[in-house]
Design a protein around this motif. Sequence first.
Motif, PDB file in Angstrom:
ATOM      1  N   MET A 174     -10.538  14.957   5.178  1.00 43.25           N
ATOM      2  CA  MET A 174     -11.455  13.996   4.552  1.00 43.25           C
ATOM      3  C   MET A 174     -11.013  12.566   4.833  1.00 43.25           C
ATOM      4  O   MET A 174      -9.859  12.307   5.148  1.00 43.25           O
ATOM      5  N   HIS A 175     -11.949  11.637   4.682  1.00 47.64           N
ATOM      6  CA  HIS A 175     -11.693  10.240   4.965  1.00 47.64           C
ATOM      7  C   HIS A 175     -11.579   9.407   3.690  1.00 47.64           C
ATOM      8  O   HIS A 175     -11.631   8.179   3.738  1.00 47.64           O
ATOM      9  N   VAL A 176     -11.412  10.094   2.552  1.00 41.86           N
ATOM     10  CA  VAL A 176     -11.336   9.411   1.259  1.00 41.86           C
ATOM     11  C   VAL A 176      -9.897   9.002   0.980  1.00 41.86           C
ATOM     12  O   VAL A 176      -8.979   9.820   1.056  1.00 41.86           O
ATOM     13  N   PHE A 177      -9.692   7.738   0.626  1.00 45.44           N
ATOM     14  CA  PHE A 177      -8.383   7.233   0.242  1.00 45.44           C
ATOM     15  C   PHE A 177      -8.438   6.611  -1.143  1.00 45.44           C
ATOM     16  O   PHE A 177      -9.460   6.048  -1.541  1.00 45.44           O
ATOM     17  N   GLN A 178      -7.311   6.733  -1.851  1.00 48.73           N
ATOM     18  CA  GLN A 178      -7.125   6.048  -3.121  1.00 48.73           C
ATOM     19  C   GLN A 178      -6.366   4.752  -2.855  1.00 48.73           C
ATOM     20  O   GLN A 178      -5.462   4.725  -2.018  1.00 48.73           O
ATOM     21  N   VAL A 179      -6.709   3.696  -3.583  1.00 53.64           N
ATOM     22  CA  VAL A 179      -6.114   2.380  -3.380  1.00 53.64           C
ATOM     23  C   VAL A 179      -5.641   1.853  -4.732  1.00 53.64           C
ATOM     24  O   VAL A 179      -6.356   1.955  -5.731  1.00 53.64           O
ATOM     25  N   ALA A 180      -4.412   1.302  -4.773  1.00 52.11           N
ATOM     26  CA  ALA A 180      -3.883   0.774  -6.031  1.00 52.11           C
ATOM     27  C   ALA A 180      -3.091  -0.502  -5.788  1.00 52.11           C
ATOM     28  O   ALA A 180      -2.410  -0.643  -4.769  1.00 52.11           O
ATOM     29  N   THR A 181      -3.192  -1.420  -6.743  1.00 51.08           N
ATOM     30  CA  THR A 181      -2.416  -2.663  -6.763  1.00 51.08           C
ATOM     31  C   THR A 181      -1.867  -2.837  -8.177  1.00 51.08           C
ATOM     32  O   THR A 181      -2.213  -2.063  -9.073  1.00 51.08           O
ATOM     33  N   PRO A 182      -1.031  -3.839  -8.427  1.00 48.66           N
ATOM     34  CA  PRO A 182      -0.588  -4.077  -9.801  1.00 48.66           C
ATOM     35  C   PRO A 182      -1.720  -4.509 -10.731  1.00 48.66           C
ATOM     36  O   PRO A 182      -1.543  -4.523 -11.948  1.00 48.66           O
ATOM     37  N   PHE A 183      -2.870  -4.864 -10.175  1.00 54.09           N
ATOM     38  CA  PHE A 183      -3.965  -5.378 -10.981  1.00 54.09           C
ATOM     39  C   PHE A 183      -5.110  -4.392 -11.160  1.00 54.09           C
ATOM     40  O   PHE A 183      -5.857  -4.460 -12.132  1.00 54.09           O
ATOM     41  N   SER A 184      -5.306  -3.486 -10.199  1.00 52.76           N
ATOM     42  CA  SER A 184      -6.492  -2.639 -10.250  1.00 52.76           C
ATOM     43  C   SER A 184      -6.296  -1.410  -9.367  1.00 52.76           C
ATOM     44  O   SER A 184      -5.323  -1.306  -8.620  1.00 52.76           O
ATOM     45  N   THR A 185      -7.243  -0.482  -9.478  1.00 55.13           N
ATOM     46  CA  THR A 185      -7.299   0.670  -8.583  1.00 55.13           C
ATOM     47  C   THR A 185      -8.706   0.775  -8.021  1.00 55.13           C
ATOM     48  O   THR A 185      -9.664   0.273  -8.599  1.00 55.13           O
ATOM     49  N   GLY A 186      -8.808   1.411  -6.890  1.00 53.98           N
ATOM     50  CA  GLY A 186     -10.112   1.569  -6.265  1.00 53.98           C
ATOM     51  C   GLY A 186     -10.088   2.738  -5.312  1.00 53.98           C
ATOM     52  O   GLY A 186      -9.154   3.546  -5.300  1.00 53.98           O
ATOM     53  N   THR A 187     -11.117   2.827  -4.507  1.00 54.79           N
ATOM     54  CA  THR A 187     -11.206   3.888  -3.522  1.00 54.79           C
ATOM     55  C   THR A 187     -11.546   3.260  -2.175  1.00 54.79           C
ATOM     56  O   THR A 187     -12.019   2.122  -2.114  1.00 54.79           O
ATOM     57  N   GLY A 188     -11.247   3.965  -1.104  1.00 57.63           N
ATOM     58  CA  GLY A 188     -11.481   3.434   0.230  1.00 57.63           C
ATOM     59  C   GLY A 188     -11.909   4.527   1.179  1.00 57.63           C
ATOM     60  O   GLY A 188     -11.811   5.725   0.867  1.00 57.63           O
ATOM     61  N   SER A 209      -0.099  -6.410   0.485  1.00 64.77           N
ATOM     62  CA  SER A 209      -0.102  -4.992   0.802  1.00 64.77           C
ATOM     63  C   SER A 209      -0.466  -4.222  -0.456  1.00 64.77           C
ATOM     64  O   SER A 209      -0.258  -4.701  -1.578  1.00 64.77           O
ATOM     65  N   VAL A 210      -1.005  -3.026  -0.279  1.00 60.02           N
ATOM     66  CA  VAL A 210      -1.433  -2.211  -1.412  1.00 60.02           C
ATOM     67  C   VAL A 210      -0.993  -0.772  -1.176  1.00 60.02           C
ATOM     68  O   VAL A 210      -0.660  -0.369  -0.056  1.00 60.02           O
ATOM     69  N   VAL A 211      -0.977   0.013  -2.238  1.00 60.93           N
ATOM     70  CA  VAL A 211      -0.621   1.422  -2.143  1.00 60.93           C
ATOM     71  C   VAL A 211      -1.873   2.224  -1.806  1.00 60.93           C
ATOM     72  O   VAL A 211      -2.924   2.038  -2.422  1.00 60.93           O
ATOM     73  N   VAL A 212      -1.757   3.108  -0.826  1.00 63.66           N
ATOM     74  CA  VAL A 212      -2.860   4.001  -0.488  1.00 63.66           C
ATOM     75  C   VAL A 212      -2.327   5.425  -0.412  1.00 63.66           C
ATOM     76  O   VAL A 212      -1.150   5.661  -0.137  1.00 63.66           O
ATOM     77  N   GLY A 213      -3.190   6.379  -0.656  1.00 62.75           N
ATOM     78  CA  GLY A 213      -2.803   7.774  -0.576  1.00 62.75           C
ATOM     79  C   GLY A 213      -4.024   8.657  -0.601  1.00 62.75           C
ATOM     80  O   GLY A 213      -5.126   8.232  -0.941  1.00 62.75           O
ATOM     81  N   ARG A 214      -3.826   9.892  -0.218  1.00 68.28           N
ATOM     82  CA  ARG A 214      -4.881  10.903  -0.294  1.00 68.28           C
ATOM     83  C   ARG A 214      -4.222  12.270  -0.260  1.00 68.28           C
ATOM     84  O   ARG A 214      -3.001  12.379  -0.015  1.00 68.28           O
ATOM     85  N   GLU A 215      -4.985  13.311  -0.494  1.00 68.19           N
ATOM     86  CA  GLU A 215      -4.438  14.661  -0.462  1.00 68.19           C
ATOM     87  C   GLU A 215      -3.896  14.969   0.933  1.00 68.19           C
ATOM     88  O   GLU A 215      -4.571  14.759   1.933  1.00 68.19           O
ATOM     89  N   GLY A 216      -2.656  15.437   0.975  1.00 71.65           N
ATOM     90  CA  GLY A 216      -2.036  15.777   2.242  1.00 71.65           C
ATOM     91  C   GLY A 216      -1.355  14.620   2.938  1.00 71.65           C
ATOM     92  O   GLY A 216      -0.744  14.805   3.984  1.00 71.65           O
ATOM     93  N   PHE A 267     -10.293   7.726  -7.383  1.00 65.31           N
ATOM     94  CA  PHE A 267      -9.337   6.743  -7.880  1.00 65.31           C
ATOM     95  C   PHE A 267      -8.002   7.435  -8.117  1.00 65.31           C
ATOM     96  O   PHE A 267      -7.953   8.644  -8.353  1.00 65.31           O
ATOM     97  N   PHE A 268      -6.892   6.675  -8.072  1.00 60.92           N
ATOM     98  CA  PHE A 268      -5.572   7.246  -8.333  1.00 60.92           C
ATOM     99  C   PHE A 268      -5.546   7.853  -9.732  1.00 60.92           C
ATOM    100  O   PHE A 268      -6.048   7.272 -10.689  1.00 60.92           O
ATOM    101  N   GLY A 269      -4.958   9.047  -9.828  1.00 60.44           N
ATOM    102  CA  GLY A 269      -4.841   9.716 -11.112  1.00 60.44           C
ATOM    103  C   GLY A 269      -6.068  10.505 -11.506  1.00 60.44           C
ATOM    104  O   GLY A 269      -6.087  11.130 -12.571  1.00 60.44           O
ATOM    105  N   GLU A 270      -7.098  10.492 -10.672  1.00 56.71           N
ATOM    106  CA  GLU A 270      -8.320  11.216 -10.990  1.00 56.71           C
ATOM    107  C   GLU A 270      -8.635  12.212  -9.881  1.00 56.71           C
ATOM    108  O   GLU A 270      -8.169  12.074  -8.753  1.00 56.71           O
ATOM    109  N   ALA A 271      -9.447  13.200 -10.225  1.00 57.13           N
ATOM    110  CA  ALA A 271      -9.900  14.158  -9.223  1.00 57.13           C
ATOM    111  C   ALA A 271     -10.952  13.502  -8.328  1.00 57.13           C
ATOM    112  O   ALA A 271     -11.608  12.530  -8.719  1.00 57.13           O
TER     113      ALA A 271
END
Length: 347
Positions: free
Chosen positions: A1-15, A36-43, A93-97
């Motif tokens: 999948m091409h879905v990424f989670q995005v997080a900063t000290p101020f907010s979270t989002g999706t990419g 720079s921001v934190v990104v992640g996804r399954e796998g 979003f980070f922390g969510e399904a």
Amino acid sequence: MHVFQVATPFSTGTGTYLPGPDLIVTNEHVVRENASVVVGREGVEEQLARVIYLDPYYDLAFLRLNAPLETAPLSIAATLPEVGTEVKAIGQFFGEARRSATGWIMEQERLRNGIPYLVHSGRAGNTLAGSGLYTAKGELVGINMQDDPESEERSLSLPSPLLLAILEAFLEGEGSPGSRCFSCQNITFETDRPSSGRCPHCAAQLTLPSMVEDVAPTGVNATIEEIIRVAGHDPRLARRGPNLWHIRQGSASIQVAYHEDSGLVTGDAYLCQLPEPPSAALFEYLLRENARMRQLSFSTYGRDIILSLLIYDRYLSVDTALPRFEYLFEQADAYDNILVEQYGAGW
């Protein structure tokens, strides 16, 4: 999948990951004031991605990973989808399904603040801004941006032909980071950086990616991040929005939160899940351990089994809190194995 989670000290989002240019596209307001921001996804393990393009006019930002991903190709539609086309919005979003919702294209070009948006009915509780909008064949037709102000049942999506035009304009910089001026809509690249910090085309204020520095936490947040660092984790990778951090210790998932109103700093280790049906022997074990432990306590939420630590911010320092958090990390990594192997809990 091409879905990424995005997080900063101020907010979270999706990419949405675009394999061709090797970029993650998300919202500018999500990454604003972050280099720079934190990104992640399954796998894919969480990592820091550099912000290399800021576009406050279209509310877009591009992020670059450390290395290209091995993922399926993604077709980006060069033409607008017809009204009535079935579409699916997919985001997380980070922390969510991961969430998805199927709907239909309602309008092709709804003008809002001079920008033509797709209007569609694929909403997963909210718009999931920054997520991709796909056809039934998996073709990307838009980037979801915001709720439709005229209807709670519809969303606005930046159409893929416009995204392709923005990408083409950015790629003319041959990899140099850049920003679009909100006033005149011209893109300025780092290689053309004006010394005044103003747009060379119209002299309006312009923020280029190189002008942004990563956030330096203060107060209680600085203490928490120092504890995380001394405990052997990268606090930048742990950030999950305001006053929230996430750490993996072995197989345990640990969430650290600062509740400013109450002054509580909590560490919650999500260990595993209750078996189905629940085991009386497992609950007896949790109660016995609660009576034995002084600093930590077990609880359940839904089917999750949680090991928790509570500290008031006025008592928080590296010297006093670090041993407690290290104890939480150590016990979390041990208890989940006991609960799964001896009492039938599930990963």
